[in-house]
Design a protein around this motif. Structure first.
Motif, PDB file in Angstrom:
ATOM      1  N   THR A 230       0.822  -1.205   0.000  1.00 43.63           N
ATOM      2  CA  THR A 230       0.000   0.000   0.000  1.00 43.63           C
ATOM      3  C   THR A 230       0.857   1.256   0.000  1.00 43.63           C
ATOM      4  OG1 THR A 230      -1.731  -1.148   1.213  1.00 43.63           O
ATOM      5  CG2 THR A 230      -1.799   1.237   1.277  1.00 43.63           C
ATOM      6  N   GLY A 231       0.462   2.245  -0.785  1.00 40.03           N
ATOM      7  CA  GLY A 231       1.142   3.532  -0.822  1.00 40.03           C
ATOM      8  C   GLY A 231       1.370   4.020  -2.234  1.00 40.03           C
ATOM      9  N   PHE A 232       2.182   5.064  -2.339  1.00 42.66           N
ATOM     10  CA  PHE A 232       2.503   5.658  -3.626  1.00 42.66           C
ATOM     11  C   PHE A 232       3.254   4.644  -4.478  1.00 42.66           C
ATOM     12  CE2 PHE A 232       5.608   8.115  -6.170  1.00 42.66           C
ATOM     13  CZ  PHE A 232       4.706   8.773  -6.978  1.00 42.66           C
ATOM     14  N   TYR A 233       2.855   4.478  -5.727  1.00 42.09           N
ATOM     15  CA  TYR A 233       3.472   3.475  -6.590  1.00 42.09           C
ATOM     16  C   TYR A 233       4.188   4.075  -7.791  1.00 42.09           C
ATOM     17  CZ  TYR A 233       4.114  -0.566  -9.597  1.00 42.09           C
ATOM     18  OH  TYR A 233       4.668  -1.514 -10.407  1.00 42.09           O
ATOM     19  N   SER A 234       3.517   4.967  -8.526  1.00 37.53           N
ATOM     20  CA  SER A 234       4.156   5.486  -9.734  1.00 37.53           C
ATOM     21  C   SER A 234       3.577   6.818 -10.175  1.00 37.53           C
ATOM     22  CB  SER A 234       4.024   4.486 -10.892  1.00 37.53           C
ATOM     23  OG  SER A 234       2.686   4.413 -11.336  1.00 37.53           O
ATOM     24  N   VAL A 235       4.321   7.458 -11.087  1.00 38.07           N
ATOM     25  CA  VAL A 235       3.865   8.652 -11.789  1.00 38.07           C
ATOM     26  C   VAL A 235       3.833   8.286 -13.266  1.00 38.07           C
ATOM     27  CG1 VAL A 235       4.428  11.026 -12.422  1.00 38.07           C
ATOM     28  CG2 VAL A 235       4.873  10.234 -10.108  1.00 38.07           C
ATOM     29  N   GLY A 236       2.736   8.575 -13.921  1.00 38.01           N
ATOM     30  CA  GLY A 236       2.620   8.309 -15.353  1.00 38.01           C
ATOM     31  C   GLY A 236       2.835   9.585 -16.143  1.00 38.01           C
ATOM     32  N   LEU A 237       3.738   9.525 -17.119  1.00 38.71           N
ATOM     33  CA  LEU A 237       4.049  10.687 -17.952  1.00 38.71           C
ATOM     34  C   LEU A 237       3.605  10.452 -19.388  1.00 38.71           C
ATOM     35  CD1 LEU A 237       7.700  11.379 -16.726  1.00 38.71           C
ATOM     36  CD2 LEU A 237       5.587  12.481 -15.955  1.00 38.71           C
ATOM     37  N   ASP A 238       2.964  11.442 -19.947  1.00 41.62           N
ATOM     38  CA  ASP A 238       2.562  11.439 -21.349  1.00 41.62           C
ATOM     39  C   ASP A 238       3.725  12.036 -22.144  1.00 41.62           C
ATOM     40  OD1 ASP A 238       0.834  11.034 -23.436  1.00 41.62           O
ATOM     41  OD2 ASP A 238      -0.485  12.715 -22.964  1.00 41.62           O
ATOM     42  N   VAL A 239       4.271  11.284 -23.117  1.00 40.81           N
ATOM     43  CA  VAL A 239       5.434  11.760 -23.870  1.00 40.81           C
ATOM     44  C   VAL A 239       5.143  11.762 -25.370  1.00 40.81           C
ATOM     45  CG1 VAL A 239       7.066  10.980 -22.107  1.00 40.81           C
ATOM     46  CG2 VAL A 239       6.524   9.468 -24.016  1.00 40.81           C
ATOM     47  N   GLU A 240       5.849  12.634 -26.087  1.00 36.97           N
ATOM     48  CA  GLU A 240       5.696  12.729 -27.540  1.00 36.97           C
ATOM     49  C   GLU A 240       6.501  11.649 -28.265  1.00 36.97           C
ATOM     50  OE1 GLU A 240       3.793  14.898 -29.382  1.00 36.97           O
ATOM     51  OE2 GLU A 240       2.937  15.562 -27.478  1.00 36.97           O
ATOM     52  N   ASP A 241       7.739  11.388 -27.810  1.00 37.35           N
ATOM     53  CA  ASP A 241       8.632  10.444 -28.470  1.00 37.35           C
ATOM     54  C   ASP A 241       9.289   9.560 -27.420  1.00 37.35           C
ATOM     55  OD1 ASP A 241      10.687   9.078 -29.800  1.00 37.35           O
ATOM     56  OD2 ASP A 241      11.208  10.808 -31.055  1.00 37.35           O
ATOM     57  N   ILE A 242       8.709   8.409 -27.172  1.00 40.46           N
ATOM     58  CA  ILE A 242       9.179   7.535 -26.105  1.00 40.46           C
ATOM     59  C   ILE A 242      10.597   7.036 -26.344  1.00 40.46           C
ATOM     60  CG2 ILE A 242       8.294   5.326 -26.987  1.00 40.46           C
ATOM     61  CD1 ILE A 242       7.264   4.851 -24.048  1.00 40.46           C
ATOM     62  N   HIS A 243      10.956   6.807 -27.590  1.00 45.80           N
ATOM     63  CA  HIS A 243      12.302   6.311 -27.902  1.00 45.80           C
ATOM     64  C   HIS A 243      13.360   7.379 -27.609  1.00 45.80           C
ATOM     65  CE1 HIS A 243      10.597   2.635 -29.358  1.00 45.80           C
ATOM     66  NE2 HIS A 243       9.771   3.322 -30.117  1.00 45.80           N
ATOM     67  N   LYS A 244      13.053   8.630 -27.892  1.00 46.37           N
ATOM     68  CA  LYS A 244      13.955   9.730 -27.567  1.00 46.37           C
ATOM     69  C   LYS A 244      14.123   9.833 -26.048  1.00 46.37           C
ATOM     70  CE  LYS A 244      14.214  14.753 -27.842  1.00 46.37           C
ATOM     71  NZ  LYS A 244      13.453  15.947 -28.193  1.00 46.37           N
TER      72      LYS A 244
END
Length: 116
Positions: free
Chosen positions: A60-74
Motif C-alpha cells: 500500500t502507498g505511492f506506486y508510480s507517476v505516469g508521464l505522457d510523452v511525444e517520443d518515447i524512444h527519444k
C-alpha cells in the motif's frame, strides 16, 4: 512531457474512492476488475488524474507517476545516457507504447506515448 496520472496502491477501495470523490472532488472515469484486484481511474476535468489499484501483490502507498510523452524512444535514449534504471523497455499496449524507469528513490516512472 507532462504528468498524466499518479498511481496509489490502496487497502480499501471504497474508502479511497469516497475520499478522492467526496473530499477532493474527483470523479470516477473507469473501473477495471482484475483477477484478485481492481483498478479505478479518477479525474477532475483536468489532464492529470489518479489511478487507484487494490490487490494483494503490491504494498500500500505511492506506486508510480505516469508521464505522457511525444517520443518515447527519444526519452529512453536520454534515460540510458544518464544511467537511469530501466525496468521495462518500450512495449506496445492498447493505447500506444509504454515503458517504465526507476527514479533514484525507487519510484516507478511510467512513460506512455499515445496513438502509435
Amino acid at each position: 512531457m507532462k504528468i498524466k496520472y499518479v498511481t496509489i496502491i490502496v487497502d480499501d477501495m471504497d474508502k479511497s474512492i469516497e475520499f478522492y470523490t467526496e473530499v477532493l472532488g474527483f470523479e470516477v472515469d473507469d473501473v477495471f476488475d482484475l483477477p484478485g484486484g481492481k483498478i479505478v481511474l479518477l479525474s477532475n476535468g483536468d489532464e492529470t488524474g489518479f489511478e487507484l489499484i487494490q490487490n494483494s501483490t503490491f504494498k500500500t502507498g505511492f506506486y508510480s507517476v505516469g508521464l505522457d510523452v511525444e517520443d518515447i524512444h527519444k526519452e529512453m535514449e536520454n534515460f540510458r545516457k544518464n544511467n537511469v534504471e530501466i525496468a521495462m523497455e518500450p512495449t506496445r499496449i492498447s493505447v500506444g507504447i509504454m515503458a517504465r524507469v526507476i527514479d533514484p528513490n525507487g519510484v516507478n516512472i511510467v512513460l506512455i506515448q499515445h496513438g502509435t
